[in-house]
Scaffold this motif. Structure first.
Motif, PDB file in Angstrom:
ATOM      1  N   SER A  13       0.826  -1.204   0.000  1.00  0.00           N
ATOM      2  CA  SER A  13       0.000   0.000   0.000  1.00  0.00           C
ATOM      3  C   SER A  13       0.861   1.255   0.000  1.00  0.00           C
ATOM      4  CB  SER A  13      -0.930   0.017   1.217  1.00  0.00           C
ATOM      5  OG  SER A  13      -0.182   0.070   2.424  1.00  0.00           O
ATOM      6  N   ILE A  14       0.214   2.379  -0.325  1.00  0.00           N
ATOM      7  CA  ILE A  14       0.859   3.690  -0.370  1.00  0.00           C
ATOM      8  C   ILE A  14       0.078   4.643   0.528  1.00  0.00           C
ATOM      9  CG2 ILE A  14       1.558   5.617  -1.855  1.00  0.00           C
ATOM     10  CD1 ILE A  14       1.478   3.761  -4.203  1.00  0.00           C
ATOM     11  N   VAL A  25      -2.208  -1.553  -3.268  1.00  0.00           N
ATOM     12  CA  VAL A  25      -1.563  -1.690  -4.579  1.00  0.00           C
ATOM     13  C   VAL A  25      -1.739  -3.117  -5.087  1.00  0.00           C
ATOM     14  CG1 VAL A  25       0.613  -1.569  -5.857  1.00  0.00           C
ATOM     15  CG2 VAL A  25       0.106   0.106  -4.053  1.00  0.00           C
ATOM     16  N   ARG A  26      -2.295  -3.245  -6.290  1.00  0.00           N
ATOM     17  CA  ARG A  26      -2.513  -4.564  -6.885  1.00  0.00           C
ATOM     18  C   ARG A  26      -1.386  -4.930  -7.846  1.00  0.00           C
ATOM     19  NH1 ARG A  26      -5.176  -7.191 -11.231  1.00  0.00           N
ATOM     20  NH2 ARG A  26      -6.245  -9.114 -10.556  1.00  0.00           N
ATOM     21  N   ARG A  27      -1.096  -4.039  -8.803  1.00  0.00           N
ATOM     22  CA  ARG A  27      -0.020  -4.251  -9.770  1.00  0.00           C
ATOM     23  C   ARG A  27       0.624  -2.906 -10.073  1.00  0.00           C
ATOM     24  NH1 ARG A  27      -3.528  -7.340 -14.307  1.00  0.00           N
ATOM     25  NH2 ARG A  27      -4.860  -5.586 -13.733  1.00  0.00           N
ATOM     26  N   ILE A  28       1.847  -2.952 -10.599  1.00  0.00           N
ATOM     27  CA  ILE A  28       2.544  -1.724 -10.999  1.00  0.00           C
ATOM     28  C   ILE A  28       2.964  -1.859 -12.454  1.00  0.00           C
ATOM     29  CG2 ILE A  28       4.442  -0.137 -10.541  1.00  0.00           C
ATOM     30  CD1 ILE A  28       4.619  -1.313  -7.719  1.00  0.00           C
ATOM     31  N   ALA A  60       7.217  -4.160  -4.503  1.00  0.00           N
ATOM     32  CA  ALA A  60       8.381  -3.291  -4.714  1.00  0.00           C
ATOM     33  C   ALA A  60       8.088  -1.864  -4.262  1.00  0.00           C
ATOM     34  CB  ALA A  60       8.794  -3.289  -6.185  1.00  0.00           C
ATOM     35  N   VAL A  61       6.802  -1.567  -4.014  1.00  0.00           N
ATOM     36  CA  VAL A  61       6.424  -0.206  -3.635  1.00  0.00           C
ATOM     37  C   VAL A  61       6.834   0.084  -2.193  1.00  0.00           C
ATOM     38  CG1 VAL A  61       4.097  -0.640  -2.701  1.00  0.00           C
ATOM     39  CG2 VAL A  61       4.560   1.470  -3.942  1.00  0.00           C
ATOM     40  N   HIS A 136      12.074  -2.302  -2.959  1.00  0.00           N
ATOM     41  CA  HIS A 136      12.150  -0.841  -2.796  1.00  0.00           C
ATOM     42  C   HIS A 136      12.425  -0.110  -4.120  1.00  0.00           C
ATOM     43  CE1 HIS A 136      13.679  -2.626   1.070  1.00  0.00           C
ATOM     44  NE2 HIS A 136      12.648  -1.922   1.509  1.00  0.00           N
ATOM     45  N   SER A 137      12.077  -0.718  -5.247  1.00  0.00           N
ATOM     46  CA  SER A 137      12.378  -0.090  -6.538  1.00  0.00           C
ATOM     47  C   SER A 137      11.282   0.835  -7.035  1.00  0.00           C
ATOM     48  CB  SER A 137      12.655  -1.159  -7.598  1.00  0.00           C
ATOM     49  OG  SER A 137      11.516  -1.980  -7.816  1.00  0.00           O
TER      50      SER A 137
END
Length: 233
Positions: A13-14, A25-28, A60-61, A136-137
């Motif tokens: 999550s953000i 967050v589901r996908r980036i 990665a978020v 963390h990217s």
């Protein structure tokens, strides 16, 4: 109720600006080479070819405002500042005219890249995953809902490293605009609430090292700041 063999992982999550709730967050999805000057600096043709899409894992978020470790397996970690689109509504074959109605809000993100691994993959014709999809990217500042901001069509996007100016551009310089990107992605996969789209970076990408402080922003959207910590073992 579904029974699982192991405990399910926590939903990535953000943060949301001014709210205790968080955005799941589901996908980036990430757009490559969406500013002509950046395409040229990476040795690509900036003509309006179809968008190039790659992905990062949802976990990665990470939030900005702190320190992230320098990742393993690289000696060439690069910054890429980007506009982030957060979706609240899914769909397939979304039209450009309807696309912005699927947006929950926007944020400022950093697509961190292990450039040496990416370059090696390009040379061998292999996927970019190891260069783009590490822990963390996908750094993201707190999201702002569109009820506060509307949909940005232009605005300065910039990044400093240790107070030295590195990246500069304008959202109006994007080759593919948010509505076009959403529509394009939805023709390939069904988009869903919680999907993020990182929309590409302007010119000036470069390497960072342990101890560097990155500060950037997008006019009308917000600012992002993060410090690069020691390399992971």
């Amino acid at each position: 109720m579904t029974a699982f063999a192991i405990n399910p992982p926590e939903t990535p999550s953000i943060a949301i600006e001014g709210d205790k709730k968080r955005f799941p967050v589901r996908r980036i999805f990430c757009v490559g080479r969406n500013y002509a000057a950046h395409a040229r600096e990476m040795g690509a043709d900036p003509d309006r070819e179809p968008p190039f899409i790659f992905m990062k894992p949802a976990d990665a978020v990470c939030d900005d405002g702190g320190t992230i470790p320098y990742p393993p397996l690289t000696n060439d970690l690069h910054h890429e500042i980007e506009l982030v689109i957060a979706l609240s509504k899914g769909g397939s074959n979304i039209s450009e005219e309807e696309a912005l109605g699927h947006v929950w809000g926007y944020g400022v993100g950093l697509d961190m890249t292990r450039r040496d691994l990416q370059a090696e993959a390009k040379k061998k014709g292999r996927p970019w995953d190891w260069g783009k999809g590490f822990d963390h990217s996908a750094i993201c500042a707190a999201l702002r809902p569109i009820v506060d901001n509307g949909h940005p069509e232009s605005g300065r996007i910039w990044l400093n490293v240790n107070d030295v100016h590195r990246q500069e551009g304008d959202l109006g310089d994007q080759i593919w605009k948010p509505a076009e990107i959403i529509a394009f992605c939805s023709r390939s996969v069904r988009l869903e609430p919680g999907d993020l789209i990182m929309t590409g970076t302007p010119e000036g990408v470069g390497a960072v090292v342990e101890g560097d402080r990155l500060v950037g922003g997008i006019d009308g959207i917000g600012e992002i700041n993060v410090t690069i910590g020691n390399q992971q073992a």
